[in-house]
Write an enzyme that holds these catalytic residues in place. Structure first.
Site, PDB file in Angstrom:
ATOM      1  N   ILE A  72       0.859  -1.187   0.000  1.00 39.20           N
ATOM      2  CA  ILE A  72       0.000   0.000   0.000  1.00 39.20           C
ATOM      3  C   ILE A  72       0.889   1.229   0.000  1.00 39.20           C
ATOM      4  O   ILE A  72       1.764   1.365   0.867  1.00 39.20           O
ATOM      5  CB  ILE A  72      -0.878   0.062   1.272  1.00 39.20           C
ATOM      6  CG1 ILE A  72      -1.599  -1.260   1.509  1.00 39.20           C
ATOM      7  CG2 ILE A  72      -1.860   1.224   1.187  1.00 39.20           C
ATOM      8  CD1 ILE A  72      -2.531  -1.641   0.424  1.00 39.20           C
ATOM      9  N   GLU A 164      -3.543   1.638  -2.790  1.00 43.33           N
ATOM     10  CA  GLU A 164      -3.233   3.033  -2.465  1.00 43.33           C
ATOM     11  C   GLU A 164      -4.213   3.608  -1.463  1.00 43.33           C
ATOM     12  O   GLU A 164      -5.318   3.113  -1.288  1.00 43.33           O
ATOM     13  CB  GLU A 164      -3.226   3.898  -3.723  1.00 43.33           C
ATOM     14  CG  GLU A 164      -4.386   3.680  -4.680  1.00 43.33           C
ATOM     15  CD  GLU A 164      -5.768   3.836  -4.118  1.00 43.33           C
ATOM     16  OE1 GLU A 164      -6.009   4.839  -3.405  1.00 43.33           O
ATOM     17  OE2 GLU A 164      -6.623   2.957  -4.375  1.00 43.33           O
ATOM     18  N   GLY A 304     -10.542   0.992  -3.011  1.00 41.04           N
ATOM     19  CA  GLY A 304      -9.098   1.170  -3.146  1.00 41.04           C
ATOM     20  C   GLY A 304      -8.374   0.297  -2.146  1.00 41.04           C
ATOM     21  O   GLY A 304      -8.859  -0.785  -1.790  1.00 41.04           O
ATOM     22  N   GLU A 305      -7.188   0.741  -1.704  1.00 39.77           N
ATOM     23  CA  GLU A 305      -6.355  -0.014  -0.736  1.00 39.77           C
ATOM     24  C   GLU A 305      -5.856  -1.326  -1.326  1.00 39.77           C
ATOM     25  O   GLU A 305      -5.326  -2.162  -0.598  1.00 39.77           O
ATOM     26  CB  GLU A 305      -7.127  -0.389   0.546  1.00 39.77           C
ATOM     27  CG  GLU A 305      -7.699   0.749   1.327  1.00 39.77           C
ATOM     28  CD  GLU A 305      -8.446   0.276   2.592  1.00 39.77           C
ATOM     29  OE1 GLU A 305      -8.491  -0.949   2.866  1.00 39.77           O
ATOM     30  OE2 GLU A 305      -8.969   1.144   3.297  1.00 39.77           O
ATOM     31  N   GLY A 306      -6.103  -1.584  -2.603  1.00 47.00           N
ATOM     32  CA  GLY A 306      -5.780  -2.892  -3.173  1.00 47.00           C
ATOM     33  C   GLY A 306      -6.823  -3.949  -2.849  1.00 47.00           C
ATOM     34  O   GLY A 306      -6.600  -5.143  -3.101  1.00 47.00           O
TER      35      GLY A 306
END
Lengths: 337, 337
Positions: A72, A164, A304-306
């Site tokens: 991240i 991210e 998000g955050e993967g």
């Protein structure tokens, strides 16, 4: 050039042009093996394609997937001063603490799928410049972020997910997408974490201003001028994974926008990448289409955050376990059709 | 009535009518918790709905998913004498041996997602009757198969996947679907493990013959007359899971056809079920639609064995891990929107 500093965008461009390609003989042997497994032809659908693709990148016809890495990257964005997000900018640093404490969605998903997770906060106390007033980053800043991403990849990993966190970064991703795919701010701007109708109109106008203020359409200049540190770091990590023959699962809108700059800078630069999911952020699907990527999952996620990519780790694990673990017709004594 | 023998279809019908419903208070508390987790509202999309649904069935607002069970039922079909499959009928028993030896796709997937796997072969040396000539099973036979399924479920499991193996069983599933959803053989008949154009035409004609020869449209009579032992066992297992408040992931065309007989026999009988995937077998998507089920995955799979559902175990694990493991805004000190 594994562990390194990328001094200029020109140097990064050279690195992109000299990347490895899949192992044709591993693909050939994997394809033959796939045809002998105890199942009707093509009955595992896309899982079969995934396993063969993965075999090609790993250079072995019967690969394992045992060491996925989730990284991240977090960055702050000057454009948040314009009110483009539903959340205040301090949430970026608060969420980094949440990642470090294990409390975010991506922590649970990384754990569920046996991935090691690393967090890199990029100069959070020094946001990028507001790109409606000039380039978001200097060349030194964007290359530093690319280097952070490049060096964050574990060469021993056998799968990479880049995620991210950065309040305001859907605005940056929309600006990048518009710059790469045709300068229409409305087509590429959405609600991000949930802005109102008025917020969406403002965001769209700001993307338009950013495009006008930063006319260079070279893909890496687009990354520098309209991106953010976490986007550049994702691009650096995706490129490094290619150098190490580590397949990548792309996440949602922001990750894909970062990856798109690579694809436009160098044809085939995302051949080692698969799209983990299509986000509920409306412009993600069209962006994947432009890149020729078909998402594995479509579950209305937009965090998000993967997170969408991490969820897809399970699909890759399943695909590769079937390919490498199943018996052949001959081994099992099963009659072929 | 957990461990039991189902003596008649009438008795099974009574069991279906008296099944438990979700825990409204667990759902309410889970929904409230979901709203406090460190993510924008609805940002995990369908994962949030899955976690709340699962909480309701398990009767706890912060559930775990740790003991998934995969059960494979195998049966043989008299209709294979008519040449409806691309594979010879002896493949059923050969594949059962492959399951027992750990060589099939479902073995790899069960292992990947930490599921225990059980295999039940139902009277393989005694195929069902050719249903173009009369009912596939007697009432005693169908109730014996339902009982096998009912008793196969581990009451300690916290998730169930039912899979099947049975050369010829897409023909049975097509006949069931046509009988339940409108008697149009062409709409519900596909290529199964890969029959030719001529094979498809033959299969469609045979489904039409079966429908004419077995006019009773009571859903459990349809299961008896047009089904097979492994289909009845899946129906029994799905019903037993409901009795134990164990959520079920449905697999592909054949599993869903078996489940559809329950849904038509008792409204809401599949409320504890989620569709793991949509199969490449063309009639599966329309059948899911008729049942109001939206698949989690669409990866072109058409293997059966519970493989599509097993792959979806990862999605449920991810959803529940996020719901139960994430920090709230207050716990993490993150600013809410």
């Amino acid at each position: 050039m594994p562990h390194r500093t990328i001094a200029t965008l020109a140097e990064f461009r050279v690195a992109l042009a000299g990347q490895p390609v899949p192992d044709a003989s591993a693909i050939e042997v994997a394809r033959r093996r796939n045809g002998q497994l105890t199942k009707p032809p093509a009955a595992l659908g896309r899982l079969e394609d995934i396993a063969i693709w993965y075999a090609g990148w790993r250079g072995t016809a019967r690969p394992c997937l045992e060491r996925p890495q989730v990284i991240i990257f977090a960055g702050n964005h000057g454009v948040t001063a314009r009110g483009v997000s539903a959340f205040p900018a301090e949430v970026t640093v608060q969420m980094v603490a949440n990642f470090q404490a294990g409390g975010a969605a991506i922590n649970q998903l990384a754990k569920t799928f046996g991935a090691k997770m690393d967090v890199h906060a990029l100069d959070l106390d020094c946001p990028t410049a507001d790109f409606t007033e000039g380039p978001a980053m200097s060349e030194a800043e964007v290359t530093a972020a690319l280097t952070t991403g490049w060096n964050a990849v574990d060469p021993e990993a056998d799968l990479l997910v880049t995620g991210e966190m950065g309040i305001g970064n859907t605005t940056a991703a929309s600006a990048i997408a518009a710059a790469l795919f045709g300068d229409d701010p409305e087509a590429w701007t959405g609600r991000g974490t949930g802005v109102s109708d008025a917020g969406l109109a403002l965001k769209t106008r700001i993307v338009g201003e950013a495009l006008n203020r930063n006319p260079d359409r070279d893909p890496l200049a687009v990354l520098q001028n309209l991106g953010g540190r976490e986007l550049a770091a994702m691009a650096g990590a995706i490129a490094r994974a290619r150098a190490e023959r580590i397949p990548v699962i792309l996440d949602g809108f922001i990750c894909t926008a970062a990856a798109a700059t690579l694809a436009r800078a160098q044809a085939g630069a995302l051949d080692h990448c698969i799209a983990g999911h299509v986000s509920a952020e409306g412009a993600h699907g069209p962006m994947l289409q432009r890149l020729g990527l078909t998402p594995l999952l479509d579950l209305g996620m937009r965090l998000g955050e993967g997170s969408g990519a991490a969820l897809a780790i399970g699909i890759l694990k399943g695909a590769i376990a079937c390919h490498s673990g199943m018996a052949t017709f001959a081994e099992a004594g099963v009659s072929d059709a």
